[in-house]
Design a protein around this motif. Sequence first.
Motif, PDB file in Angstrom:
ATOM      1  N   GLU A 193      76.773 -41.195 -94.573  1.00  0.00           N
ATOM      2  CA  GLU A 193      76.593 -42.216 -95.611  1.00  0.00           C
ATOM      3  C   GLU A 193      75.161 -42.741 -95.606  1.00  0.00           C
ATOM      4  N   GLU A 194      74.611 -42.944 -94.427  1.00  0.00           N
ATOM      5  CA  GLU A 194      73.219 -43.401 -94.325  1.00  0.00           C
ATOM      6  C   GLU A 194      72.250 -42.315 -94.778  1.00  0.00           C
ATOM      7  N   THR A 195      72.582 -41.073 -94.516  1.00  0.00           N
ATOM      8  CA  THR A 195      71.754 -39.955 -94.989  1.00  0.00           C
ATOM      9  C   THR A 195      71.744 -39.920 -96.512  1.00  0.00           C
ATOM     10  N   TYR A 196      72.905 -40.128 -97.113  1.00  0.00           N
ATOM     11  CA  TYR A 196      72.982 -40.194 -98.570  1.00  0.00           C
ATOM     12  C   TYR A 196      72.124 -41.350 -99.086  1.00  0.00           C
ATOM     13  N   PHE A 197      72.227 -42.495 -98.436  1.00  0.00           N
ATOM     14  CA  PHE A 197      71.427 -43.656 -98.825  1.00  0.00           C
ATOM     15  C   PHE A 197      69.936 -43.318 -98.767  1.00  0.00           C
ATOM     16  N   LEU A 198      69.511 -42.651 -97.693  1.00  0.00           N
ATOM     17  CA  LEU A 198      68.103 -42.255 -97.565  1.00  0.00           C
ATOM     18  C   LEU A 198      67.688 -41.327 -98.705  1.00  0.00           C
ATOM     19  N   LEU A 199      68.461 -40.279 -98.925  1.00  0.00           N
ATOM     20  CA  LEU A 199      68.110 -39.320 -99.974  1.00  0.00           C
ATOM     21  C   LEU A 199      68.084 -39.974-101.349  1.00  0.00           C
ATOM     22  N   HIS A 200      68.957 -40.925-101.553  1.00  0.00           N
ATOM     23  CA  HIS A 200      69.027 -41.588-102.851  1.00  0.00           C
ATOM     24  C   HIS A 200      67.845 -42.522-103.075  1.00  0.00           C
ATOM     25  N   ASN A 201      67.342 -43.147-102.003  1.00  0.00           N
ATOM     26  CA  ASN A 201      66.319 -44.178-102.145  1.00  0.00           C
ATOM     27  C   ASN A 201      64.914 -43.772-101.731  1.00  0.00           C
ATOM     28  N   LEU A 202      64.771 -42.673-101.019  1.00  0.00           N
ATOM     29  CA  LEU A 202      63.438 -42.277-100.572  1.00  0.00           C
ATOM     30  C   LEU A 202      62.559 -41.882-101.752  1.00  0.00           C
ATOM     31  N   VAL A 203      61.296 -42.239-101.649  1.00  0.00           N
ATOM     32  CA  VAL A 203      60.317 -41.876-102.667  1.00  0.00           C
ATOM     33  C   VAL A 203      59.307 -40.887-102.088  1.00  0.00           C
ATOM     34  N   ALA A 204      58.961 -41.055-100.832  1.00  0.00           N
ATOM     35  CA  ALA A 204      57.973 -40.188-100.179  1.00  0.00           C
ATOM     36  C   ALA A 204      58.525 -38.768-100.089  1.00  0.00           C
ATOM     37  N   GLN A 205      57.823 -37.832-100.693  1.00  0.00           N
ATOM     38  CA  GLN A 205      58.276 -36.454-100.740  1.00  0.00           C
ATOM     39  C   GLN A 205      58.355 -35.822 -99.348  1.00  0.00           C
ATOM     40  N   GLU A 206      57.451 -36.215 -98.454  1.00  0.00           N
ATOM     41  CA  GLU A 206      57.463 -35.664 -97.098  1.00  0.00           C
ATOM     42  C   GLU A 206      58.744 -36.062 -96.367  1.00  0.00           C
ATOM     43  N   MET A 207      59.191 -37.296 -96.577  1.00  0.00           N
ATOM     44  CA  MET A 207      60.426 -37.751 -95.931  1.00  0.00           C
ATOM     45  C   MET A 207      61.647 -37.060 -96.533  1.00  0.00           C
ATOM     46  N   LEU A 208      61.624 -36.864 -97.851  1.00  0.00           N
ATOM     47  CA  LEU A 208      62.715 -36.121 -98.482  1.00  0.00           C
ATOM     48  C   LEU A 208      62.790 -34.706 -97.918  1.00  0.00           C
ATOM     49  N   GLU A 209      61.632 -34.066 -97.768  1.00  0.00           N
ATOM     50  CA  GLU A 209      61.592 -32.727 -97.180  1.00  0.00           C
ATOM     51  C   GLU A 209      62.192 -32.731 -95.787  1.00  0.00           C
ATOM     52  N   PHE A 210      61.797 -33.712 -94.980  1.00  0.00           N
ATOM     53  CA  PHE A 210      62.276 -33.795 -93.605  1.00  0.00           C
ATOM     54  C   PHE A 210      63.794 -33.918 -93.562  1.00  0.00           C
ATOM     55  N   VAL A 211      64.331 -34.829 -94.368  1.00  0.00           N
ATOM     56  CA  VAL A 211      65.781 -35.054 -94.357  1.00  0.00           C
ATOM     57  C   VAL A 211      66.510 -33.818 -94.882  1.00  0.00           C
ATOM     58  N   LEU A 212      66.056 -33.268 -95.994  1.00  0.00           N
ATOM     59  CA  LEU A 212      66.712 -32.085 -96.562  1.00  0.00           C
ATOM     60  C   LEU A 212      66.649 -30.895 -95.613  1.00  0.00           C
ATOM     61  N   ARG A 213      65.531 -30.718 -94.958  1.00  0.00           N
ATOM     62  CA  ARG A 213      65.387 -29.597 -94.025  1.00  0.00           C
ATOM     63  C   ARG A 213      66.416 -29.699 -92.897  1.00  0.00           C
ATOM     64  N   HIS A 214      66.657 -30.900 -92.421  1.00  0.00           N
ATOM     65  CA  HIS A 214      67.525 -31.059 -91.269  1.00  0.00           C
ATOM     66  C   HIS A 214      69.013 -31.154 -91.614  1.00  0.00           C
ATOM     67  N   ILE A 215      69.345 -31.536 -92.824  1.00  0.00           N
ATOM     68  CA  ILE A 215      70.768 -31.567 -93.173  1.00  0.00           C
ATOM     69  C   ILE A 215      71.244 -30.231 -93.739  1.00  0.00           C
ATOM     70  N   SER A 216      70.334 -29.317 -93.982  1.00  0.00           N
ATOM     71  CA  SER A 216      70.695 -28.020 -94.552  1.00  0.00           C
ATOM     72  C   SER A 216      71.079 -26.987 -93.503  1.00  0.00           C
ATOM     73  N   THR A 217      70.932 -27.312 -92.244  1.00  0.00           N
ATOM     74  CA  THR A 217      71.239 -26.336 -91.195  1.00  0.00           C
ATOM     75  C   THR A 217      72.749 -26.129 -91.094  1.00  0.00           C
ATOM     76  N   PRO A 218      73.160 -24.946 -90.669  1.00  0.00           N
ATOM     77  CA  PRO A 218      74.603 -24.710 -90.494  1.00  0.00           C
ATOM     78  C   PRO A 218      75.251 -25.692 -89.514  1.00  0.00           C
TER      79      PRO A 218
END
Length: 114
Positions: free
Chosen positions: A6-31
Motif C-alpha cells: 500500500e505504501e509502495t502504491y502511495f509512493l508511485l502515485h505521488n512521486l514526481v522525481a523520475q529517478e525515484m520512480l525508476e528506483f521503485v519500479l525497478r525493485h517491485i518488478s523483480t520476480p
Amino acid sequence: AAIFWEETYFLLHNLVAQEMLEFVLRHISTPEALCWLWPFRVTRSKLVRLSAQRWATAPTHSVRLLSFLFLRNVGGMLMQAVGTNEATPQLEALVKLAVRAFITAASRGYGWKS
C-alpha cells in the motif's frame, strides 16, 4: 506485507522525481517482489492500473520502460500462478488495460515524442 505494498502504491502515485520512480519500479518488478505482491489482489490491481498509466504518460523513457517491464512481469506471474489456459483472459485484460491507458493519453494530445 500488505502495508508495504500500500505504501509502495502511495509512493508511485505521488512521486514526481523520475529517478525515484525508476528506483521503485525497478525493485517491485523483480520476480521475488511480485511473489510477495501476488496474494494482495486489490493492491496488485491498483499497481497494474497505475503502471499502465505511467507506461502511457511518463515523461522519461526509463520510467515508461520500467512500467512496461512491471506489466510484462505481472503477465509472466499470471502464467506461472494460474496456468496457461486460465491466464489467457487475464492476460487479455492486462493488454487491453495497457492499450486503453495509451489511447486515453493519446486522445489528450500526449505522445511519446511530447
